[in-house]
Motif scaffolding. Sequence first.
Motif, PDB file in Angstrom:
ATOM      1  N   GLY A  44      54.437 -16.868-103.282  1.00 49.22           N
ATOM      2  CA  GLY A  44      53.217 -16.736-104.063  1.00 49.22           C
ATOM      3  C   GLY A  44      51.985 -16.344-103.277  1.00 49.22           C
ATOM      4  O   GLY A  44      52.068 -15.706-102.223  1.00 49.22           O
ATOM      5  N   ILE A  45      50.821 -16.758-103.787  1.00 48.41           N
ATOM      6  CA  ILE A  45      49.528 -16.398-103.210  1.00 48.41           C
ATOM      7  C   ILE A  45      48.661 -17.644-103.066  1.00 48.41           C
ATOM      8  O   ILE A  45      48.711 -18.553-103.897  1.00 48.41           O
ATOM      9  N   ASN A  46      47.864 -17.676-101.997  1.00 50.83           N
ATOM     10  CA  ASN A  46      46.940 -18.782-101.746  1.00 50.83           C
ATOM     11  C   ASN A  46      45.698 -18.173-101.107  1.00 50.83           C
ATOM     12  O   ASN A  46      45.807 -17.470-100.098  1.00 50.83           O
ATOM     13  N   SER A  47      44.527 -18.419-101.685  1.00 55.52           N
ATOM     14  CA  SER A  47      43.354 -17.696-101.209  1.00 55.52           C
ATOM     15  C   SER A  47      42.047 -18.420-101.470  1.00 55.52           C
ATOM     16  O   SER A  47      41.911 -19.186-102.421  1.00 55.52           O
ATOM     17  N   THR A  48      41.083 -18.139-100.601  1.00 57.86           N
ATOM     18  CA  THR A  48      39.683 -18.460-100.845  1.00 57.86           C
ATOM     19  C   THR A  48      38.880 -17.233-100.432  1.00 57.86           C
ATOM     20  O   THR A  48      38.988 -16.772 -99.293  1.00 57.86           O
ATOM     21  N   ILE A  49      38.109 -16.691-101.369  1.00 65.41           N
ATOM     22  CA  ILE A  49      37.315 -15.500-101.100  1.00 65.41           C
ATOM     23  C   ILE A  49      35.866 -15.763-101.490  1.00 65.41           C
ATOM     24  O   ILE A  49      35.577 -16.663-102.282  1.00 65.41           O
ATOM     25  N   ALA A  50      34.962 -14.973-100.934  1.00 64.90           N
ATOM     26  CA  ALA A  50      33.543 -15.154-101.234  1.00 64.90           C
ATOM     27  C   ALA A  50      32.827 -13.813-101.206  1.00 64.90           C
ATOM     28  O   ALA A  50      33.154 -12.928-100.415  1.00 64.90           O
ATOM     29  N   GLY A  51      31.837 -13.693-102.080  1.00 65.78           N
ATOM     30  CA  GLY A  51      31.059 -12.468-102.139  1.00 65.78           C
ATOM     31  C   GLY A  51      30.150 -12.480-103.351  1.00 65.78           C
ATOM     32  O   GLY A  51      30.036 -13.494-104.050  1.00 65.78           O
ATOM     33  N   PRO A  52      29.497 -11.359-103.634  1.00 62.55           N
ATOM     34  CA  PRO A  52      28.679 -11.269-104.845  1.00 62.55           C
ATOM     35  C   PRO A  52      29.556 -11.500-106.070  1.00 62.55           C
ATOM     36  O   PRO A  52      30.737 -11.138-106.066  1.00 62.55           O
ATOM     37  N   ARG A  53      28.987 -12.096-107.108  1.00 67.21           N
ATOM     38  CA  ARG A  53      29.798 -12.404-108.287  1.00 67.21           C
ATOM     39  C   ARG A  53      30.524 -11.173-108.816  1.00 67.21           C
ATOM     40  O   ARG A  53      31.709 -11.231-109.137  1.00 67.21           O
ATOM     41  N   GLU A  54      29.819 -10.068-108.900  1.00 66.91           N
ATOM     42  CA  GLU A  54      30.430  -8.854-109.429  1.00 66.91           C
ATOM     43  C   GLU A  54      31.648  -8.450-108.602  1.00 66.91           C
ATOM     44  O   GLU A  54      32.685  -8.051-109.138  1.00 66.91           O
ATOM     45  N   GLY A  55      31.534  -8.578-107.282  1.00 65.21           N
ATOM     46  CA  GLY A  55      32.640  -8.205-106.418  1.00 65.21           C
ATOM     47  C   GLY A  55      33.820  -9.143-106.544  1.00 65.21           C
ATOM     48  O   GLY A  55      34.979  -8.712-106.614  1.00 65.21           O
ATOM     49  N   VAL A  56      33.542 -10.444-106.576  1.00 62.57           N
ATOM     50  CA  VAL A  56      34.610 -11.431-106.709  1.00 62.57           C
ATOM     51  C   VAL A  56      35.335 -11.257-108.039  1.00 62.57           C
ATOM     52  O   VAL A  56      36.567 -11.332-108.111  1.00 62.57           O
ATOM     53  N   VAL A  57      34.579 -11.001-109.098  1.00 67.87           N
ATOM     54  CA  VAL A  57      35.184 -10.795-110.418  1.00 67.87           C
ATOM     55  C   VAL A  57      36.109  -9.580-110.404  1.00 67.87           C
ATOM     56  O   VAL A  57      37.208  -9.607-110.970  1.00 67.87           O
ATOM     57  N   LYS A  58      35.692  -8.519-109.737  1.00 70.53           N
ATOM     58  CA  LYS A  58      36.524  -7.316-109.678  1.00 70.53           C
ATOM     59  C   LYS A  58      37.827  -7.582-108.921  1.00 70.53           C
ATOM     60  O   LYS A  58      38.891  -7.088-109.304  1.00 70.53           O
ATOM     61  N   VAL A  59      37.738  -8.362-107.854  1.00 72.57           N
ATOM     62  CA  VAL A  59      38.954  -8.690-107.098  1.00 72.57           C
ATOM     63  C   VAL A  59      39.890  -9.545-107.945  1.00 72.57           C
ATOM     64  O   VAL A  59      41.101  -9.296-108.011  1.00 72.57           O
ATOM     65  N   LEU A  60      39.338 -10.550-108.613  1.00 70.93           N
ATOM     66  CA  LEU A  60      40.161 -11.415-109.458  1.00 70.93           C
ATOM     67  C   LEU A  60      40.773 -10.629-110.616  1.00 70.93           C
ATOM     68  O   LEU A  60      41.942 -10.834-110.971  1.00 70.93           O
ATOM     69  N   ASP A  61      39.994  -9.724-111.192  1.00 64.33           N
ATOM     70  CA  ASP A  61      40.519  -8.892-112.280  1.00 64.33           C
ATOM     71  C   ASP A  61      41.662  -8.011-111.780  1.00 64.33           C
ATOM     72  O   ASP A  61      42.655  -7.806-112.491  1.00 64.33           O
ATOM     73  N   ARG A  62      41.496  -7.498-110.559  1.00 58.32           N
ATOM     74  CA  ARG A  62      42.550  -6.643-109.993  1.00 58.32           C
ATOM     75  C   ARG A  62      43.837  -7.440-109.798  1.00 58.32           C
ATOM     76  O   ARG A  62      44.934  -6.962-110.097  1.00 58.32           O
ATOM     77  N   ILE A  63      43.718  -8.653-109.305  1.00 56.58           N
ATOM     78  CA  ILE A  63      44.899  -9.490-109.088  1.00 56.58           C
ATOM     79  C   ILE A  63      45.534  -9.868-110.424  1.00 56.58           C
ATOM     80  O   ILE A  63      46.753  -9.784-110.601  1.00 56.58           O
ATOM     81  N   ARG A  64      44.713 -10.249-111.390  1.00 53.76           N
ATOM     82  CA  ARG A  64      45.231 -10.682-112.691  1.00 53.76           C
ATOM     83  C   ARG A  64      45.781  -9.528-113.517  1.00 53.76           C
ATOM     84  O   ARG A  64      46.503  -9.746-114.495  1.00 53.76           O
ATOM     85  N   HIS A  65      45.449  -8.312-113.125  1.00 53.42           N
ATOM     86  CA  HIS A  65      46.014  -7.142-113.808  1.00 53.42           C
ATOM     87  C   HIS A  65      47.525  -7.081-113.604  1.00 53.42           C
ATOM     88  O   HIS A  65      48.255  -6.532-114.432  1.00 53.42           O
ATOM     89  N   ASP A  66      47.987  -7.654-112.501  1.00 53.75           N
ATOM     90  CA  ASP A  66      49.422  -7.790-112.237  1.00 53.75           C
ATOM     91  C   ASP A  66      49.948  -8.895-113.158  1.00 53.75           C
ATOM     92  O   ASP A  66      49.448 -10.018-113.136  1.00 53.75           O
ATOM     93  N   SER A  67      50.941  -8.598-113.965  1.00 54.03           N
ATOM     94  CA  SER A  67      51.435  -9.552-114.966  1.00 54.03           C
ATOM     95  C   SER A  67      51.891 -10.872-114.351  1.00 54.03           C
ATOM     96  O   SER A  67      51.863 -11.912-115.010  1.00 54.03           O
ATOM     97  N   ARG A  68      52.276 -10.848-113.097  1.00 49.86           N
ATOM     98  CA  ARG A  68      52.714 -12.085-112.443  1.00 49.86           C
ATOM     99  C   ARG A  68      51.559 -13.051-112.207  1.00 49.86           C
ATOM    100  O   ARG A  68      51.761 -14.252-112.014  1.00 49.86           O
ATOM    101  N   PHE A  69      50.336 -12.514-112.225  1.00 55.90           N
ATOM    102  CA  PHE A  69      49.150 -13.336-112.000  1.00 55.90           C
ATOM    103  C   PHE A  69      48.226 -13.365-113.214  1.00 55.90           C
ATOM    104  O   PHE A  69      47.064 -13.743-113.101  1.00 55.90           O
ATOM    105  N   SER A  70      48.733 -12.978-114.370  1.00 58.57           N
ATOM    106  CA  SER A  70      47.877 -12.862-115.556  1.00 58.57           C
ATOM    107  C   SER A  70      47.248 -14.192-115.963  1.00 58.57           C
ATOM    108  O   SER A  70      46.177 -14.217-116.575  1.00 58.57           O
ATOM    109  N   ASP A  71      47.893 -15.298-115.622  1.00 57.12           N
ATOM    110  CA  ASP A  71      47.361 -16.618-115.975  1.00 57.12           C
ATOM    111  C   ASP A  71      46.716 -17.311-114.778  1.00 57.12           C
ATOM    112  O   ASP A  71      46.510 -18.529-114.795  1.00 57.12           O
ATOM    113  N   LEU A  72      46.391 -16.549-113.749  1.00 56.48           N
ATOM    114  CA  LEU A  72      45.794 -17.118-112.542  1.00 56.48           C
ATOM    115  C   LEU A  72      44.471 -17.808-112.863  1.00 56.48           C
ATOM    116  O   LEU A  72      43.614 -17.258-113.548  1.00 56.48           O
TER     117      LEU A  72
END
Length: 204
Positions: free
Chosen positions: A58-86
């Motif tokens: 799996g995946i384990n992470s802590t990331i930090a940045g501007p809200r817009e940037g963090v949201v884009k990263v999370l959206d990119r990860i959740r776009h993968d169906s395996r992480f859709s409920d992340l």
Amino acid sequence: MDALKHASKTKDKTVDPLVVAAFYKFVQLNDLASLQDQIESCCRENNVFGIVLLAPEGINSTIAGPREGVVKVLDRIRHDSRFSDLQWKESFATKQPFRKLRVRLKKEIVTLGVPGVDPTELVGTYVKPADWNALISEPDVFVIDTRNNYETEIGTFKGAVDPGLDSFSQLPSWLEKKIDAGEQPRVAMFCTGGIRCEKSTAFL
């Protein structure tokens, strides 16, 4: 006029807090190199720093940045169906807590050191926060603090047993010595974010 000028200067100095997002998920992954490239590229494009661990489990992470940037990263990860409920936990920082970005491939996303432990196949029962105090107050429940020494020094729950761990990988040997399923059928474990509890209950 002077008051307006002062207010303007104060506003100019105001800095929006950075968002710190912590998340993990146990899920079978077999395309680690591809995921590594995708996540690293997305983080760099959006000025997001931190650490992302990827492993077959799996995946384990802590990331930090501007809200817009963090949201884009999370959206990119959740776009993968395996992480859709992340799901993730947010906190805030006035300064970037990470000096750089690291997206690493590992054997485990949290190191227990015992082959074959798979929380996606077998894991303990989740307890809601509202029910936790009642559970650990029951006399037949053996409560274990799975955190490391530097964490338990800050505080723990009354009655919890501290295994005295310098690292999480020391827990299996301690459990094998202390836990007898016949004598202690009910075990309650806690940690900081949940990941160690999932892994350790899967081991039990």
